[in-house]
Design a protein around this motif. Structure first.
Motif, PDB file in Angstrom:
ATOM      1  N   ILE A 197      88.943 172.476  36.698  1.00 34.75           N
ATOM      2  CA  ILE A 197      88.186 172.325  35.446  1.00 34.75           C
ATOM      3  C   ILE A 197      88.234 170.878  34.960  1.00 34.75           C
ATOM      4  O   ILE A 197      87.223 170.307  34.551  1.00 34.75           O
ATOM      5  CB  ILE A 197      88.758 173.304  34.387  1.00 34.75           C
ATOM      6  N   TYR A 198      89.431 170.307  35.038  1.00 38.06           N
ATOM      7  CA  TYR A 198      89.584 168.902  34.644  1.00 38.06           C
ATOM      8  C   TYR A 198      88.665 168.013  35.485  1.00 38.06           C
ATOM      9  O   TYR A 198      87.949 167.151  34.974  1.00 38.06           O
ATOM     10  CB  TYR A 198      91.048 168.463  34.820  1.00 38.06           C
ATOM     11  N   GLU A 216      85.917 168.791  37.194  1.00 37.38           N
ATOM     12  CA  GLU A 216      84.500 168.991  36.864  1.00 37.38           C
ATOM     13  C   GLU A 216      84.090 168.146  35.655  1.00 37.38           C
ATOM     14  O   GLU A 216      83.054 167.487  35.658  1.00 37.38           O
ATOM     15  CB  GLU A 216      84.238 170.469  36.495  1.00 37.38           C
ATOM     16  N   MET A 217      84.916 168.195  34.629  1.00 37.79           N
ATOM     17  CA  MET A 217      84.580 167.478  33.392  1.00 37.79           C
ATOM     18  C   MET A 217      84.702 165.976  33.598  1.00 37.79           C
ATOM     19  O   MET A 217      83.865 165.207  33.125  1.00 37.79           O
ATOM     20  CB  MET A 217      85.475 167.955  32.244  1.00 37.79           C
ATOM     21  N   ASN A 218      85.750 165.590  34.315  1.00 35.11           N
ATOM     22  CA  ASN A 218      85.966 164.163  34.549  1.00 35.11           C
ATOM     23  C   ASN A 218      84.807 163.554  35.349  1.00 35.11           C
ATOM     24  O   ASN A 218      84.324 162.463  35.048  1.00 35.11           O
ATOM     25  CB  ASN A 218      87.296 163.966  35.273  1.00 35.11           C
ATOM     26  N   ASP A 219      84.363 164.282  36.387  1.00 32.74           N
ATOM     27  CA  ASP A 219      83.229 163.802  37.187  1.00 32.74           C
ATOM     28  C   ASP A 219      81.969 163.663  36.325  1.00 32.74           C
ATOM     29  O   ASP A 219      81.174 162.736  36.512  1.00 32.74           O
ATOM     30  CB  ASP A 219      82.931 164.777  38.343  1.00 32.74           C
ATOM     31  N   THR A 220      81.794 164.607  35.418  1.00 28.55           N
ATOM     32  CA  THR A 220      80.579 164.620  34.605  1.00 28.55           C
ATOM     33  C   THR A 220      80.617 163.549  33.517  1.00 28.55           C
ATOM     34  O   THR A 220      79.576 163.123  33.016  1.00 28.55           O
ATOM     35  CB  THR A 220      80.346 166.025  34.023  1.00 28.55           C
ATOM     36  N   ASN A 221      81.807 163.095  33.183  1.00 30.35           N
ATOM     37  CA  ASN A 221      81.942 162.009  32.199  1.00 30.35           C
ATOM     38  C   ASN A 221      81.136 160.770  32.579  1.00 30.35           C
ATOM     39  O   ASN A 221      80.841 159.932  31.722  1.00 30.35           O
ATOM     40  CB  ASN A 221      83.416 161.590  32.054  1.00 30.35           C
ATOM     41  N   LYS A 222      80.745 160.655  33.850  1.00 29.09           N
ATOM     42  CA  LYS A 222      79.998 159.448  34.228  1.00 29.09           C
ATOM     43  C   LYS A 222      78.620 159.405  33.571  1.00 29.09           C
ATOM     44  O   LYS A 222      77.950 158.382  33.599  1.00 29.09           O
ATOM     45  CB  LYS A 222      79.920 159.272  35.752  1.00 29.09           C
ATOM     46  N   ILE A 223      78.247 160.513  32.911  1.00 29.93           N
ATOM     47  CA  ILE A 223      77.009 160.506  32.137  1.00 29.93           C
ATOM     48  C   ILE A 223      77.057 159.424  31.043  1.00 29.93           C
ATOM     49  O   ILE A 223      76.025 158.907  30.618  1.00 29.93           O
ATOM     50  CB  ILE A 223      76.748 161.915  31.533  1.00 29.93           C
ATOM     51  N   PHE A 256      78.561 170.071  29.459  1.00 29.90           N
ATOM     52  CA  PHE A 256      79.151 169.540  30.696  1.00 29.90           C
ATOM     53  C   PHE A 256      78.361 170.013  31.927  1.00 29.90           C
ATOM     54  O   PHE A 256      78.065 169.224  32.825  1.00 29.90           O
ATOM     55  CB  PHE A 256      80.620 169.979  30.833  1.00 29.90           C
ATOM     56  N   ILE A 315      73.100 165.293  37.111  1.00 28.21           N
ATOM     57  CA  ILE A 315      73.688 164.240  37.951  1.00 28.21           C
ATOM     58  C   ILE A 315      73.618 164.635  39.431  1.00 28.21           C
ATOM     59  O   ILE A 315      73.282 163.821  40.289  1.00 28.21           O
ATOM     60  CB  ILE A 315      75.160 163.969  37.549  1.00 28.21           C
ATOM     61  N   ALA A 335      79.217 166.169  26.898  1.00 28.87           N
ATOM     62  CA  ALA A 335      79.748 165.968  28.258  1.00 28.87           C
ATOM     63  C   ALA A 335      80.450 164.629  28.404  1.00 28.87           C
ATOM     64  O   ALA A 335      80.987 164.304  29.458  1.00 28.87           O
ATOM     65  CB  ALA A 335      78.621 166.097  29.289  1.00 28.87           C
ATOM     66  N   LYS A 336      80.439 163.829  27.339  1.00 31.67           N
ATOM     67  CA  LYS A 336      81.220 162.594  27.330  1.00 31.67           C
ATOM     68  C   LYS A 336      82.654 162.862  26.849  1.00 31.67           C
ATOM     69  O   LYS A 336      83.471 161.961  26.824  1.00 31.67           O
ATOM     70  CB  LYS A 336      80.575 161.570  26.388  1.00 31.67           C
ATOM     71  N   PRO A 372      88.315 165.170  29.104  1.00 26.65           N
ATOM     72  CA  PRO A 372      88.831 166.312  29.877  1.00 26.65           C
ATOM     73  C   PRO A 372      90.301 166.602  29.555  1.00 26.65           C
ATOM     74  O   PRO A 372      90.723 167.753  29.594  1.00 26.65           O
ATOM     75  CB  PRO A 372      88.714 165.846  31.330  1.00 26.65           C
ATOM     76  N   THR A 378      90.575 170.519  28.695  1.00 20.61           N
ATOM     77  CA  THR A 378      91.144 171.459  29.674  1.00 20.61           C
ATOM     78  C   THR A 378      92.163 172.392  29.006  1.00 20.61           C
ATOM     79  O   THR A 378      92.051 173.619  29.140  1.00 20.61           O
ATOM     80  CB  THR A 378      91.752 170.696  30.867  1.00 20.61           C
TER      81      THR A 378
END
Lengths: 287, 287
Positions: free
Chosen positions: A264-265, A267-274, B189, B196, B220-221, B224, B228
């Motif tokens: 879960i962490y 997924e969210m961390n990857d999406t933070n690149k938005i 997210f 993406i 989504a920013k 995490p 989490t």
């Protein structure tokens, strides 16, 4: 110059406001099936005169900003009526069917297919905003099918309004916009529905809305009359985005059910690149 | 008065800013495992002094604003160390486990369980904002378990900060907040992820983000590291909201696949009532 705005709502009305400021010698004519909207547009000073299709022959520029299902019916009729030197452009949120319906029209070269990526969740003439389009992207499709001097007339206006121009073919436009716009609207509408269905006490929704819900659900205030035909026009792409979105939500739910908090962490961390994407920062410069 | 802020990020730092303005004679102490954040908080003037747990005995008020998984570990330790007249309150986004972990603590009456419904997608001391809490709801759980004079000390501050107070039991809080806040974050997210994953060209995302995507994907920013543990604490409720959300999306997709545009219009039109709810207008007055 005579500019006709067909559909004096948020999009058309905002064009009218900018044209009024940038081209003070323009006469702005409004055409709308909704007589109340026409009266409001006149009262708000968006237009100078109410008009009908019978006056379209006087137009130097026609801006067609009506729901996309009405657009595909009306656009050929509008082109029939304009003079040979008139520029007609639209603001529709889908482009394939609109381009298709005029592809063999005798006045195809008078038409420029455009999608200014701007708006709010409100609609009607009173929602029109000055500078709505400043710094926004305007996607132009099949530019080569428009007469060169009419392209120039349109681009000069768009540039003065502060828009950034992108060229795309209609198919690519409809595919990208399904992800970046249409899916956002559905995710927001269904978020609103899920919360309303569950929360019998609307006071609880209101009191807790500061927690991020308010902005995420904003698009659920949008006009069904505008959005139903958009989803219809872009059905195939929208279904594809929805399938992928639902799949991603299911995977996230499975991670949660399996207590996979590292997953879960991640997924969210990857999406933070938005963050970087929305700031327009190239990814090789990201933190 | 000595106020200790444990966790000098967005939430704790924003409390510090308001206390500084409203209670100029207060000395603000900061405690944080992140030494950089402490230095930043000092530099930004959020706190007057860096401190450790060894000084907690001097506190008149302790504000605990740390991720909820750390909260359940640290809150009992903090209560162990404060004096009998000290008020401790938290700002955690879940309430059941936090209340549970202190229910038999000898200093339970020194603790007030609170969730101020406010924030942004940013984090850390530099994200702290003055007046973040003005006009926002603060949900207080199990108020009867807090010593009356300490309730009063907290409520006086919350009122001065302009917060609206709601009382709820921890279970009801966690259920409501799953719908109105936690689900919004997951929908955002996963929207970001879907876009993406699909859009290899990030320029396309950026150019089209004005179409509603930018606001819908804002959450989504979010951090995490903060979210989490929230999903972990509130797993059961969050899974339930996700199941209902996915179900609603699937039904919408089926309507689209079946070309049921009347059904699609109705879904959106029904959900439009979120406008009135968010305006706080009773539904019997709706347009």
């Amino acid at each position: 110059m005579n500019v006709f705005v067909v559909g004096v709502g948020l999009i058309g009305g905002s064009f009218a406001k900018d044209i009024r400021r940038l081209r003070p010698h323009t006469t702005l004519f409004g055409i709308d099936v909704n007589e109340d909207h026409l009266d409001q547009a006149l009262e708000l000073g968006l237009i100078d005169k109410k008009a009908g299709y019978d006056r379209l022959g006087e137009a130097d520029m026609v801006i067609v900003t009506i729901p996309v299902d009405v657009m595909v019916e009306q656009l050929p009729k509008i082109l029939d009526l304009v003079n040979d030197d008139c520029l007609v452009f639209d603001g529709g949120s889908t482009k394939s069917l609109i381009c298709k319906v005029v592809e063999n029209h005798g006045k195809r070269r008078n038409f420029l297919a455009a999608h200014p990526i701007a708006g709010t969740e409100f609609s009607g003439p009173s929602a029109a905003i000055e500078n709505l389009y400043e710094g926004k992207t305007n996607i132009i499709c099949e530019v080569e099918k428009t007469a060169f001097k009419l392209q120039e007339r349109a681009l000069e206006l768009f540039r003065e309004m502060g828009m950034r121009i992108r060229y795309m073919n209609p198919k690519a436009h409809d595919k990208h916009i399904a992800y970046v716009s249409h899916l956002s609207h559905i995710s927001s509408f269904m978020l609103g529905k899920t919360v309303i269905d569950k929360e019998k006490n609307e006071r609880d929704i209101f009191d807790m809305a500061g927690s991020g819900f308010e902005s995420t659900v904003r698009l659920a205030k949008s006009s069904p009359a505008m959005w139903t035909p958009i989803f219809r026009h872009n059905k195939e792409n929208v279904v594809e985005t929805l399938e992928e979105y639902i799949q991603n939500l299911q995977e996230f739910m499975e991670l949660l059910k399996n207590d996979d908090y590292e997953g879960i962490y991640k997924e969210m961390n990857d999406t933070n690149k938005i963050r970087e994407i929305l700031n327009g920062i190239p990814l090789n410069n990201k933190q």
